[in-house]
Design an enzyme around this catalytic site. Structure first.
Site, PDB file in Angstrom:
ATOM      1  CG  ASP A 181      -2.103  -0.958   1.029  1.00 11.82           C
ATOM      2  OD1 ASP A 181      -2.216  -1.566  -0.065  1.00 11.82           O
ATOM      3  OD2 ASP A 181      -2.897  -1.102   1.975  1.00 11.82           O
ATOM      4  N   GLY A 182       2.052   1.213   0.588  1.00 13.14           N
ATOM      5  CA  GLY A 182       2.949   2.360   0.543  1.00 13.14           C
ATOM      6  C   GLY A 182       3.372   2.690  -0.876  1.00 13.14           C
TER       7      GLY A 182
END
Length: 295
Positions: A77-78
């Site tokens: 997700d980063g």
């Protein structure tokens, strides 16, 4: 938000790859995906600030970014949020493959990468709009900075030993004055991120709301609050607090002082996620968080 629509890509469309740069597996997969797309006649770019994939160009200029029709994310997700920052508000869809841990934004598995990309190129995937947040920092009434966020906007004390005391307003009306480690304003998409870890509620991603969650508040009566996303929230540090960190989607952007006012509203931009037509948010919760699991 608009209704879900099909993603249709024309031949020779420009596609960018953003990959998890710390992982050799992601780098290797990015090269394979690039070769696959080029064989099918697509123009492939590498996202900026990462090693260029052989046979591609770095997407750096405004013209190149404007021409992108799709971004494929290989990572966690980063990495996905890094791709969102790259777009700077553009509505370019993002297709995410999880090579991290939980992966709420990167909902597709890395093992399915070529099957899912093939469906995407064939027009068998849909676009799911997600609302975003917009924050502006005012200093003595003048705009100092502006930011868009997909997940959350955070004000926190950082390395300072003292709690920050903050006045919170909704539509200029005082909500409360809270002493805490910090404050999270999360979109529905971001409700499964820092907000959840801080004890905030889960929000359906299509809900027209955002949530404000205090982080480790000094008072037990300070609780998360859900606001309609057509409201304006604002935050102002009291005179005893010297500074606080201002964080957008996990990245520290600046520091704020009692001279600053942080104003948060719904962004004028929606973010477009590429999903399977039968994708279900609650299935994702059960899969990633074991939501409702009693065993």
């Amino acid at each position: 938000m608009s209704k879900n629509s099909k993603l249709v890509l024309e031949e020779n469309s420009s596609i960018a790859l953003v990959y998890r740069i710390q992982t050799a597996q992601a780098v290797s997969l990015a090269k394979k995906v690039s070769d696959y797309l080029k064989e099918k006649g697509y123009v492939v770019f590498t996202g900026p600030d990462q090693k260029i994939i052989p046979g591609t160009k770095a997407a750096k200029t405004k013209k190149q970014l404007d021409q992108l029709k799709l971004i494929i994310v290989l990572g966690g997700d980063g990495t996905y949020l890094r791709a969102v920052r790259l777009l700077e508000g553009r509505s370019t869809p993002i297709l995410g493959f999880n090579m991290g841990s939980l992966g709420f934004l990167t909902a597709h598995s890395a093992e399915s990468v070529f099957d899912v990309i093939e469906k995407t190129l064939a027009g068998k995937m849909v676009l799911r709009p997600r609302s975003m947040l917009f924050a502006k920092i005012l200093r003595r009434g003048k705009v100092r900075d502006e930011y868009h966020a997909l997940n959350d906007i955070v004000i926190e004390r950082g390395s300072m030993s003292q709690l920050i005391n903050t006045a919170i307003y909704s539509e200029k009306f005082l909500v409360s004055e809270v002493k805490a480690d910090g404050f999270i304003v999360a979109s529905p998409s971001g409700s499964t991120a820092y907000n959840l870890a801080a004890g905030g509620p889960l929000l359906d991603p299509e809900s027209p709301v955002f949530v404000m969650t205090p982080v480790a508040p000094h008072s037990l009566t300070s609780r998360p609050l859900i606001f309609p996303d057509n409201k304006e929230l604002s935050f102002k540090l009291d005179g005893k607090t010297q500074k606080a960190h201002f964080i957008v989607d996990g990245q520290k952007m600046t520091e704020i002082t009692p001279d600053d006012e942080v104003v948060v509203t719904k962004s004028c931009y929606d973010h477009m996620m590429v999903r399977e037509p039968n994708h279900n948010y609650f299935h994702l919760l059960r899969e990633k968080l074991k939501f409702g699991d009693r065993s």
